[in-house]
Design a protein around this motif. Structure first.
Motif, short mmCIF file in Angstrom:
data_model
loop_
_atom_site.label_atom_id
_atom_site.label_comp_id
_atom_site.label_asym_id
_atom_site.label_seq_id
_atom_site.Cartn_x
_atom_site.Cartn_y
_atom_site.Cartn_z
N THR A 138 5.23 8.96 6.28
CA THR A 138 6.27 9.07 7.11
C THR A 138 6.27 8.36 8.55
OG1 THR A 138 5.37 11.25 8.05
CG2 THR A 138 6.89 11.61 6.68
N ASN A 150 3.07 10.86 -5.71
CA ASN A 150 4.06 10.41 -5.33
C ASN A 150 3.90 9.80 -3.90
OD1 ASN A 150 6.68 9.27 -4.60
ND2 ASN A 150 7.76 10.87 -5.59
N GLN A 167 5.70 8.21 -1.72
CA GLN A 167 6.89 8.35 -0.95
C GLN A 167 7.06 9.50 -0.16
OE1 GLN A 167 9.71 7.10 -3.86
NE2 GLN A 167 10.21 5.07 -2.82
N ASP A 168 6.36 10.71 -0.75
CA ASP A 168 6.66 11.95 -0.24
C ASP A 168 5.92 12.22 1.13
OD1 ASP A 168 8.51 12.36 -2.40
OD2 ASP A 168 7.04 13.66 -3.58
N VAL A 169 4.79 11.40 1.15
CA VAL A 169 3.78 11.88 2.11
C VAL A 169 3.62 10.77 3.43
CG1 VAL A 169 2.43 13.40 0.98
CG2 VAL A 169 2.00 10.83 0.99
N GLU A 214 -3.34 12.42 3.75
CA GLU A 214 -2.51 12.73 2.26
C GLU A 214 -3.01 11.94 1.14
OE1 GLU A 214 -1.15 15.69 1.12
OE2 GLU A 214 -1.76 16.52 3.00
N THR A 260 -2.24 12.40 -4.85
CA THR A 260 -0.90 11.93 -4.44
C THR A 260 -0.27 11.14 -5.03
OG1 THR A 260 -2.27 11.68 -2.24
CG2 THR A 260 -0.07 10.90 -2.09
#
Length: 449
Positions: A189, A183, A185-187, A196, A181
């Motif tokens: 939420t 990044n 910020q992408d996972v 993740e 992982t």
């Protein structure tokens, strides 16, 4: 730079490389997993366990458990617990065990009635052997490991090497997670535990190991770093583990690791002289600044969601009804089961089946204490009493085991949020029973008669 320091840096880099290699070529995890047991067995047999080599091997098995589960490298899911048991028995074959370890013989005997009851109480469609083994392997692992470690003499250097053996595979896990992982910020939420950011595996277990790894490398920074370079390396590793553990959004493991670090600081501050207190104050300030920096960076990367997670809020900032994601309901259910079956409990593994009948869903316990009460009754309560009191009594015999309270706190807090799903709480608990010496004993024979 000394040869020892070079070797240490090479070990850290080597394990970082393992994590990266397994990320690129997942099949390497199988090779890595099997080789731990093969080379560990060879190492112990070759040395005849003259210097408690089984503790180093068992520690490495424990440290690699979650990483190998995450990457599919374990021959069996529970192999780490069985591996610790096997190596502890092998160690006793070479070096014996203390006759004074009778509390742990009693603890193991207290588990037997619960096993017998389970064979009669479990559903016919259940795999009785696997169900009993899953629920009893953790306590048995703790009991066998404690028989070996009880009042066994080790040097302060040896116990630090044992901790390093746990920590090195966690370095591999940390590097693997970094590439898995890249990044965050992408996972991220929501404020729920995130699979993740924990390599697709259980965030609770991953955070537990990263929290312990954080403690290992913070402790090495304080106690085993003789140069500024080693201070920097250990601090960087510890902070990276902190970050990777925090972004799993599983709180138990990271809070436990943080409390262990604080407890170690207080213990050292109490024991050291004025010059040592000054150095510890500087290190405490350094760690405080570094920790705040990591938290601020994590908050930035998660758009403030990590703050809400630790404040027990959802993504919208609303307070959640349950602070423990429903685990308190399971614990209450097990306490009720204990009150209904106070003498022998309902049997190992039976409590989960009874819950399934009541609510329609089979939910496993996260709390080893309430599970022991529900499934082993008053015998379980007596067993827990043995586990709590024995290390505290031993502390008055050997007050130089500065890790003793850290180990007991880790065990207690971990089994309250992650039960004994992994071998690490059992093995770390057993380390609290070691008799730590400032200098090596003149007698090289470490056997106990």
């Amino acid at each position: 730079m000394t040869k020892q320091e070079i070797t240490y840096i090479q070990l850290v880099l080597f394990h970082a490389g393992i994590g990266f290699l397994i990320f690129l070529f997942p099949f390497v995890s199988k090779i890595y997993g099997y080789s731990i047991f093969v080379f560990g067995l060879y190492y112990v047999i070759k040395t005849h366990n003259r210097n408690n080599e089984v503790l180093l091997v068992a520690a490495y098995i424990v440290g690699s458990e979650v990483f190998l589960r995450m990457t599919g490298g374990n021959p069996l899911y529970e192999i780490s617990k069985y591996g610790v048991i096997a190596f502890m028995l092998l160690g006793m074959r070479y070096a014996g065990f203390s006759k004074g370890a009778f509390p742990y013989w009693i603890f193991l005997l207290l588990l037997i009635p619960g096993v017998i009851m389970a064979t009669y109480s479990l559903n016919y469609d259940s795999d009785i052997r696997k169900t009993i083994a899953f629920n009893i392997s953790g306590p048995v692992c703790l009991g066998i490991a404690s028989l070996y470690t009880f009042r066994r003499n080790v040097t302060f250097k040896q116990i630090n090497n044992i901790l390093l053996s746990i920590g090195l595979p966690i370095v591999s896990c940390m590097v693997y997670l970094t590439f898995y992982t890249p990044n965050v910020q992408d996972v991220i939420t929501s404020t729920q535990s995130n699979f993740e950011t924990s390599g697709g595996f259980g965030p609770n277990q991953v955070a537990t190991f990263l929290g312990f790894g954080m403690f290992v490398f913070f402790s090495r920074m304080i106690l085993e770093s003789k140069t500024k370079l080693l201070v920097a390396i250990n601090l960087i590793v510890a902070l990276n583990m902190s970050y990777r553990g925090i972004v799993t959004f599983s709180r138990g493991g990271m809070i436990t690791g943080f409390l262990m670090v604080v407890l170690l600081f207080f213990f050292l501050y109490y024991k050291t002289n004025s010059n040592g207190k000054l150095k510890l104050s500087f290190l405490a300030l350094l760690l405080a600044v570094a920790t705040m920096a990591v938290w601020s960076y994590t908050s930035l990367q998660t758009d403030g969601l990590i703050n809400k997670r630790y404040a027990n809020q959802d993504a919208a900032g609303r307070a959640k009804e349950s602070q423990f994601t429903g685990r308190e309901d399971i614990a209450q259910n097990e306490l009720n089961t204990f009150l209904k079956n106070p003498l022998f409990g309902v049997g190992a593994g039976v409590a989960a089946e009874l819950r399934e009948k009541e609510i329609g869903i089979k939910v496993l316990s996260h709390d080893e204490i309430t599970r022991m009460l529900a499934e082993h009754g008053l015998l379980g309560l007596l067993g827990l009493g043995i586990l709590f009191l024995t290390p505290l009594i031993l502390y008055f015999e050997n007050k130089f085991n500065l890790y003793l309270f850290c180990f007991v706190v880790f065990w207690f807090l971990t089994i309250n949020h992650a039960a004994m799903r992994t071998a690490v709480p059992a093995f770390v608990y057993s380390l609290s029973l070691l008799r730590v010496q400032l200098v090596p004993s003149l007698n090289k024979d470490t056997s106990l008669k």
